[in-house]
Design an enzyme around this catalytic site. Structure first.
Site, mmCIF file in Angstrom:
data_model
loop_
_atom_site.group_PDB
_atom_site.id
_atom_site.type_symbol
_atom_site.label_atom_id
_atom_site.label_comp_id
_atom_site.label_asym_id
_atom_site.label_seq_id
_atom_site.Cartn_x
_atom_site.Cartn_y
_atom_site.Cartn_z
ATOM 1 N N ASP A 1 0.810 -1.232 0.105
ATOM 2 C CA ASP A 1 0.018 -0.047 -0.041
ATOM 3 C C ASP A 1 0.945 1.147 -0.067
ATOM 4 O O ASP A 1 2.187 1.116 0.026
ATOM 5 C CB ASP A 1 -0.771 0.025 1.197
ATOM 6 C CG ASP A 1 -2.193 0.755 0.940
ATOM 7 O OD1 ASP A 1 -2.368 1.959 0.651
ATOM 8 O OD2 ASP A 1 -3.262 0.095 1.129
ATOM 9 N N ARG B 1 -21.517 7.349 -11.166
ATOM 10 C CA ARG B 1 -20.322 6.510 -11.022
ATOM 11 C C ARG B 1 -19.674 6.456 -12.421
ATOM 12 O O ARG B 1 -19.164 5.453 -12.907
ATOM 13 C CB ARG B 1 -20.718 5.198 -10.533
ATOM 14 C CG ARG B 1 -20.845 5.170 -9.187
ATOM 15 C CD ARG B 1 -19.844 5.231 -8.418
ATOM 16 N NE ARG B 1 -20.014 5.445 -6.655
ATOM 17 C CZ ARG B 1 -20.305 6.258 -5.980
ATOM 18 N NH1 ARG B 1 -20.559 7.503 -6.454
ATOM 19 N NH2 ARG B 1 -20.491 6.242 -4.666
ATOM 20 N N TYR C 1 -15.880 5.866 -12.858
ATOM 21 C CA TYR C 1 -15.485 4.606 -12.005
ATOM 22 C C TYR C 1 -16.043 3.333 -12.726
ATOM 23 O O TYR C 1 -15.462 2.275 -13.043
ATOM 24 C CB TYR C 1 -16.191 4.619 -10.644
ATOM 25 C CG TYR C 1 -15.992 3.406 -9.842
ATOM 26 C CD1 TYR C 1 -14.682 3.202 -9.075
ATOM 27 C CD2 TYR C 1 -17.066 2.586 -9.460
ATOM 28 C CE1 TYR C 1 -14.712 2.048 -8.547
ATOM 29 C CE2 TYR C 1 -16.940 1.534 -8.806
ATOM 30 C CZ TYR C 1 -15.579 1.165 -8.283
ATOM 31 O OH TYR C 1 -15.581 0.150 -7.408
ATOM 32 N N ASP D 1 -19.193 -2.246 3.078
ATOM 33 C CA ASP D 1 -18.952 -1.493 4.389
ATOM 34 C C ASP D 1 -17.440 -1.545 4.320
ATOM 35 O O ASP D 1 -16.970 -2.289 5.234
ATOM 36 C CB ASP D 1 -19.652 -1.893 5.315
ATOM 37 C CG ASP D 1 -19.562 -0.648 6.686
ATOM 38 O OD1 ASP D 1 -18.927 0.345 6.484
ATOM 39 O OD2 ASP D 1 -20.508 -0.997 7.606
ATOM 40 N N PRO E 1 -13.648 1.626 5.316
ATOM 41 C CA PRO E 1 -13.365 2.694 5.424
ATOM 42 C C PRO E 1 -13.239 3.895 4.270
ATOM 43 O O PRO E 1 -13.850 4.894 4.387
ATOM 44 C CB PRO E 1 -11.780 2.798 5.945
ATOM 45 C CG PRO E 1 -11.947 1.452 6.525
ATOM 46 C CD PRO E 1 -12.759 0.512 5.694
ATOM 47 N N ARG F 1 -31.040 0.538 -1.040
ATOM 48 C CA ARG F 1 -31.243 -0.007 -2.311
ATOM 49 C C ARG F 1 -30.615 -1.345 -2.341
ATOM 50 O O ARG F 1 -30.544 -2.158 -3.309
ATOM 51 C CB ARG F 1 -30.187 0.714 -3.237
ATOM 52 C CG ARG F 1 -28.659 0.819 -3.093
ATOM 53 C CD ARG F 1 -27.878 1.587 -3.918
ATOM 54 N NE ARG F 1 -26.543 1.565 -3.617
ATOM 55 C CZ ARG F 1 -25.583 2.341 -4.231
ATOM 56 N NH1 ARG F 1 -26.027 3.521 -5.240
ATOM 57 N NH2 ARG F 1 -24.093 2.007 -4.373
#
Length: 245
Positions: A37, A144, A147, A181, A183, A205
């Protein structure tokens, strides 16, 4: 004996979210995991996990990727997890946003695979797992634009490489999650004018009535990394709680 015992696995964007959950799951099942990372502070948290080594890696730098991959004689599995979610339509997407999204979401996979594949060709084995999304060629999703365009490209990239390297027993598959879900999602929600309502809208949704978890995605990564999936290549795996139905 673990499901990926003895395998050398590289995970990008491993500091948090799906990448982190995947690195931890793979290590638990016996892999030697190299967690990478650019977020060194969060990445350090993985150094205490048995089976995980950490390494700073900027996947948008060809020189960094080349130097990193050169360190390894053998690589069994790669999970290309690094990515960025741009919010907005085409009218909100300037060329800088377009270029950055493609560089991180697609070209980073090109860089990684370009350097890793010669080693896997020599081994005549390997599994490369690419992060795509349901927001891609699978489903049109409001706000989006770039993306989803990049994630559709990931599906095409994955299938093209799978077709090219079947004879060498190298497998390429991509994972297409719905809303998970993480961060990153929480950060995007908290940046909106009404985060509480935004979270309610995200959950509303979902046909399961909840968001997915990073651990649920990691379980799929583990399966595709293992020999349990040894006859699977060139596929996109939808894991979205029915959102795309």
């Amino acid at each position: 004996m673990g499901r990926v015992d003895g395998k050398v696995v590289i995970v990008t964007a491993a500091a948090q979210g799906i990448g982190r959950a995947s690195a931890e799951a793979l290590a638990r099942e016996g892999a030697r995991v190299i967690a990478t990372d650019i977020n060194t502070d969060k990445l350090k948290e993985l150094e205490s996990v048995k089976g995980i080594e950490t390494q700073l890696l900027d996947v948008t730098s060809t020189a960094d990727v080349e130097a990193f991959i050169a360190k390894f004689d053998k690589i069994d599995v790669v999970f290309n997890c690094a990515g960025f979610v741009h919010n907005g339509t085409i009218l909100d997407c300037d060329e800088k946003s377009w270029d950055f999204s493609f560089d991180l979401n697609v070209k980073s996979m090109y860089r990684m695979c370009k350097q890793i594949l010669p080693k896997m060709v020599t081994q005549k084995s390997g599994s490369i797992i690419n992060m795509s999304s349901v927001a891609s060629s699978i489903k049109g999703t409001p706000n989006r634009f770039v993306y989803a365009t990049t994630k559709a490209a990931v599906i095409g990239l994955t299938k093209a490489m799978a077709a090219d390297f079947c004879a060498q027993q190298i497998r390429f598959n991509c994972i297409c999650p719905g809303t998970v879900d993480t961060p990153s999602l929480r950060d995007r929600i908290n940046a909106l004018p009404d985060p509480e309502q935004a979270m309610k809208d995200f959950i509303a949704r979902q046909k399961f009535g909840r968001l997915g978890t990073a651990e649920e995605i990691a379980n799929l990564v583990l399966y595709l990394a293992s020999d349990e999936s040894s006859y699977i290549t060139g596929q996109e795996f939808i894991i979205d709680g029915g959102w795309s139905l």
